[in-house]
Design a protein around this motif. Structure first.
Motif, PDB file in Angstrom:
ATOM      1  N   LEU A 116     -22.238  28.546  -5.129  1.00 28.39           N
ATOM      2  CA  LEU A 116     -22.511  29.956  -4.836  1.00 28.39           C
ATOM      3  C   LEU A 116     -21.284  30.831  -5.078  1.00 28.39           C
ATOM      4  CD1 LEU A 116     -24.694  29.842  -1.606  1.00 28.39           C
ATOM      5  CD2 LEU A 116     -25.374  30.634  -3.861  1.00 28.39           C
ATOM      6  N   LEU A 117     -20.128  30.356  -4.689  1.00 32.69           N
ATOM      7  CA  LEU A 117     -18.907  31.134  -4.903  1.00 32.69           C
ATOM      8  C   LEU A 117     -18.639  31.322  -6.394  1.00 32.69           C
ATOM      9  CD1 LEU A 117     -16.718  29.543  -2.098  1.00 32.69           C
ATOM     10  CD2 LEU A 117     -17.444  31.933  -2.220  1.00 32.69           C
ATOM     11  N   ARG A 118     -18.934  30.302  -7.196  1.00 30.72           N
ATOM     12  CA  ARG A 118     -18.782  30.449  -8.656  1.00 30.72           C
ATOM     13  C   ARG A 118     -19.731  31.512  -9.183  1.00 30.72           C
ATOM     14  NH1 ARG A 118     -18.540  24.744  -8.678  1.00 30.72           N
ATOM     15  NH2 ARG A 118     -20.705  24.621  -9.319  1.00 30.72           N
ATOM     16  N   ARG A 119     -20.978  31.504  -8.707  1.00 28.42           N
ATOM     17  CA  ARG A 119     -21.964  32.472  -9.170  1.00 28.42           C
ATOM     18  C   ARG A 119     -21.548  33.894  -8.819  1.00 28.42           C
ATOM     19  NH1 ARG A 119     -27.444  29.478  -7.001  1.00 28.42           N
ATOM     20  NH2 ARG A 119     -27.387  27.661  -8.368  1.00 28.42           N
ATOM     21  N   TYR A 120     -21.072  34.076  -7.593  1.00 28.80           N
ATOM     22  CA  TYR A 120     -20.751  35.431  -7.152  1.00 28.80           C
ATOM     23  C   TYR A 120     -19.514  35.979  -7.838  1.00 28.80           C
ATOM     24  CZ  TYR A 120     -24.313  36.398  -3.697  1.00 28.80           C
ATOM     25  OH  TYR A 120     -25.505  36.680  -3.091  1.00 28.80           O
ATOM     26  N   ARG A 121     -18.643  35.104  -8.325  1.00 28.60           N
ATOM     27  CA  ARG A 121     -17.485  35.604  -9.068  1.00 28.60           C
ATOM     28  C   ARG A 121     -17.913  36.247 -10.379  1.00 28.60           C
ATOM     29  NH1 ARG A 121     -14.830  30.456  -7.654  1.00 28.60           N
ATOM     30  NH2 ARG A 121     -13.602  30.814  -5.776  1.00 28.60           N
ATOM     31  N   LEU A 122     -19.081  35.858 -10.889  1.00 28.47           N
ATOM     32  CA  LEU A 122     -19.589  36.466 -12.120  1.00 28.47           C
ATOM     33  C   LEU A 122     -19.849  37.953 -11.942  1.00 28.47           C
ATOM     34  CD1 LEU A 122     -22.192  33.783 -13.278  1.00 28.47           C
ATOM     35  CD2 LEU A 122     -19.984  34.273 -14.333  1.00 28.47           C
TER      36      LEU A 122
END
Length: 226
Positions: A116-122
């Motif tokens: 989720l943290l990877r996705r939100y960095r997008l």
């Protein structure tokens, strides 16, 4: 900078377990016993992700999740003993990004958090990459290999919004408010029409991404291979 994780649970043993696990992974842990305390923490602290129980006194997890979704741009994981479909449905309708049922495997929770943290960095990026499709948020262009495509503004904004949160489920109402604005007088049919156009326009890109319908709930964009 350490990422700050907010743990909201009225069970002190769960908070202690998560504090140990998360600190071991290098996260800064913030804690709250219920939704009211969590709201206070969110108002005064920087939070990057929230892990939220459902059944809590004063303000339950569904209410807290809906407030977070309305006021903050952070991922939420529901961590609860409630495992029935109706409970999960209510959680996703409230805006949660993921749902983990107790008892849980700490390693699995960590993997879900990191995803989720990877996705939100997008979201903060001006370029969103969906395999061979690249969305240029600054130039309002979409690059398909060597081809550059310019599409109507609302279609672009809808696609970019969905692509910013791959795998996240959005209701039609949420998409209306986020893309068209809270004062828009149309209805969910507008979203359906624009989704249909996007699917037709990018039907040849199914190896890169697809927009999936969740009957009775809304839509999500899925990146091929993830």
């Amino acid at each position: 900078m350490k990422l700050h994780i907010l743990v909201v649970d009225d069970d002190a043993h769960i908070r202690e377990l998560l504090r140990f696990i998360l600190k071991k992974e290098g996260y800064q842990v913030l804690e709250a016993e219920d939704g009211i305390q969590a709201t206070a923490v969110l108002e005064r602290e920087l939070v990057h992700l929230a892990v939220v129980d459902v059944m809590m006194p004063s303000k339950n997890g569904w209410q807290l999740c809906a407030e977070i979704r309305a006021d903050y741009d952070i991922p939420v994981i529901m961590l609860t003993a409630l495992g029935e479909f109706k409970d999960k449905e209510q959680a996703y309708l409230a805006g949660t990004d993921d749902y983990v049922v107790k008892p849980f495997e700490p390693e699995e929770l960590l993997l879900r958090m990191k995803a989720l943290l990877r996705r939100y960095r997008l979201v903060s990026s001006e370029q969103i990459t969906l395999n061979k499709v690249r969305i240029d948020r600054r130039g309002y262009q979409i690059h398909l290999g060597e081809q550059t495509l310019v599409i109507p503004l609302k279609e672009f904004e809808l696609l970019a919004y969905l692509a910013s949160y791959p795998g996240k489920i959005f209701t039609r109402e949420h998409l209306i408010q986020s893309v068209w604005g809270a004062d828009y007088e149309g209805n969910g049919r507008t979203v359906d029409v624009h989704i249909k156009r996007l699917r037709e326009r990018f039907s040849h890109c199914s190896d890169d991404f697809v927009i999936t319908t969740l009957r009775g709930i809304g839509y999500k964009l899925e990146v091929a291979g993830e």
